[in-house]
Enzyme design. Structure first.
Site, mmCIF file in Angstrom:
data_model
loop_
_atom_site.group_PDB
_atom_site.id
_atom_site.type_symbol
_atom_site.label_atom_id
_atom_site.label_comp_id
_atom_site.label_asym_id
_atom_site.label_seq_id
_atom_site.Cartn_x
_atom_site.Cartn_y
_atom_site.Cartn_z
ATOM 1 N N ALA A 14 0.829 -1.205 0.000
ATOM 2 C CA ALA A 14 0.000 0.000 0.000
ATOM 3 C C ALA A 14 0.856 1.244 0.000
ATOM 4 C CB ALA A 14 -0.907 0.006 1.234
ATOM 5 N N ASN A 15 0.280 2.336 -0.472
ATOM 6 C CA ASN A 15 0.875 3.651 -0.273
ATOM 7 C C ASN A 15 0.306 4.229 1.007
ATOM 8 O OD1 ASN A 15 2.451 3.673 -2.520
ATOM 9 N ND2 ASN A 15 1.408 5.365 -3.515
ATOM 10 N N ARG A 16 1.029 5.191 1.572
ATOM 11 C CA ARG A 16 0.580 5.850 2.784
ATOM 12 C C ARG A 16 -0.283 7.049 2.395
ATOM 13 N NH1 ARG A 16 3.004 4.787 7.587
ATOM 14 N NH2 ARG A 16 5.153 4.258 7.092
ATOM 15 N N ALA B 265 -2.952 8.693 -3.744
ATOM 16 C CA ALA B 265 -1.569 8.208 -3.749
ATOM 17 C C ALA B 265 -1.592 6.825 -4.376
ATOM 18 C CB ALA B 265 -1.023 8.145 -2.326
ATOM 19 N N VAL B 266 -1.441 6.799 -5.691
ATOM 20 C CA VAL B 266 -1.603 5.557 -6.450
ATOM 21 C C VAL B 266 -0.297 4.771 -6.402
ATOM 22 C CG1 VAL B 266 -2.207 4.615 -8.711
ATOM 23 C CG2 VAL B 266 -3.183 6.806 -7.982
#
Ligand code: C5P
Length: 214
Positions: free
Chosen positions: A29-31, A95-96
C-alpha cells in the site's frame, strides 16, 4: 446538486491510497489517509458541483452530496475514473501505487521463506487523462514532495500534461496530519498558500477553481 459557484459542473476526484494484493491476504500500500481528497470532495459538493469521488481503501465517511465509488487497486481506480468521464474538472489526489505485484492465487506460506515479488507498472491515471479524448477542461494533479517541491511539480505539470499541480511539502508532519502547506503550480507561475487545515486548503482550491470558470 445545490446552487453555488460550481453548479452544473461535474468534478471527478480520486483520493486515498491503492492496495496492490500480494496474495489473498496481503497487500502493498501507499501511505495516504484520504483526508485531503475527501475534504476537497466535500467542498466541491458545497459549491454546488456534481461530485464523483473514486476512493481507495480508507475508513472515512462519504461527504454529503457526493457519489462515491470504492476501489482497491490502481487498475480499478483507473477503470472507475474512465467510467466517470466526462468531467469538467478532475482533481487526482490519490496516492496511487506505481507498481502492482503479480499476485499469488493462494496464501504464501511463511515456511516457504521470503517470497520474490515480481512487479509490473500500473497505469498513470493523471497522465492518461492528460491526453484523453474526453480530457477534463481543468486537470489537476497533486505532488507530495520532501525537497525541490516546486521544481518537481513543474516537471510533473509538463510530463503529465496537467493544468495545475498542487504541490504539498511533506517534509514536516503532513502525512495523516490535519494541515497542509501548498504551492499551486500553473503555467502562469506559482502561488504559495499559507499552511492551513486540510478543510481550508480544500475550500481555497475549490474557490480557485470557481474563479477559473467565472
Ligand atoms: O508521479 P507522482 O505519483 O508523484 O504524481 C502524483 C500525481 O499523479 C497525483 O495527482 C496522483 O494522483 C497522480 N497519479 C495517478 N496515477 C498514478 C500515479 C500518480 O493518477 N499511477
Amino acid at each position: 446538486g445545490q446552487a453555488g459557484p460550481l453548479s452544473g459542473k461535474h468534478i471527478l476526484i480520486t483520493a486515498g491510497p491503492t492496495h496492490e494484493p500480494i496474495d489473498p491476504v496481503r497487500v502493498i500500500a501507499n501511505r495516504s489517509s484520504g483526508k485531503q481528497g475527501f475534504a476537497i470532495a466535500a467542498a466541491a459538493a458545497q459549491a454546488g458541483a456534481r461530485v464523483t469521488l473514486v476512493a481507495g481503501p480508507v475508513s472515512l465517511p462519504t461527504p454529503g452530496g457526493v457519489a462515491r465509488v470504492d476501489v482497491e487497486t490502481a487498475q480499478q481506480m483507473a477503470d472507475a475514473v474512465e467510467a466517470a468521464l466526462p468531467a469538467d474538472v478532475a482533481i487526482l489526489v490519490a496516492a496511487v501505487a506505481d507498481w502492482r505485484v503479480e499476485a499469488a492465487t493462494k496464501k504464501l506460506k511463511k515456511g516457504d521463506g521470503p517470497p520474490e515479488l515480481r512487479f509490473a507498472p500500473n497505469p498513470d491515471i493523471l497522465a492518461t487523462l492528460g491526453t484523453h479524448p474526453d480530457r477534463p477542461s481543468l486537470l489537476i494533479g497533486f505532488a507530495a514532495e520532501t525537497n525541490d517541491v516546486v521544481a518537481n511539480a513543474r516537471s510533473k505539470l509538463s510530463s503529465k500534461k496537467a493544468d495545475w499541480i498542487v504541490a504539498n511539502d511533506v517534509s514536516g508532519n503532513v502525512m495523516g496530519g490535519s494541515h497542509n502547506r501548498i504551492h499551486l503550480v500553473t503555467s502562469d507561475g506559482v502561488e504559495d498558500w499559507p499552511e492551513a487545515a486540510k478543510e481550508d486548503v480544500a475550500r481555497h482550491l475549490i474557490a480557485r477553481i470557481a474563479q477559473e470558470f467565472s
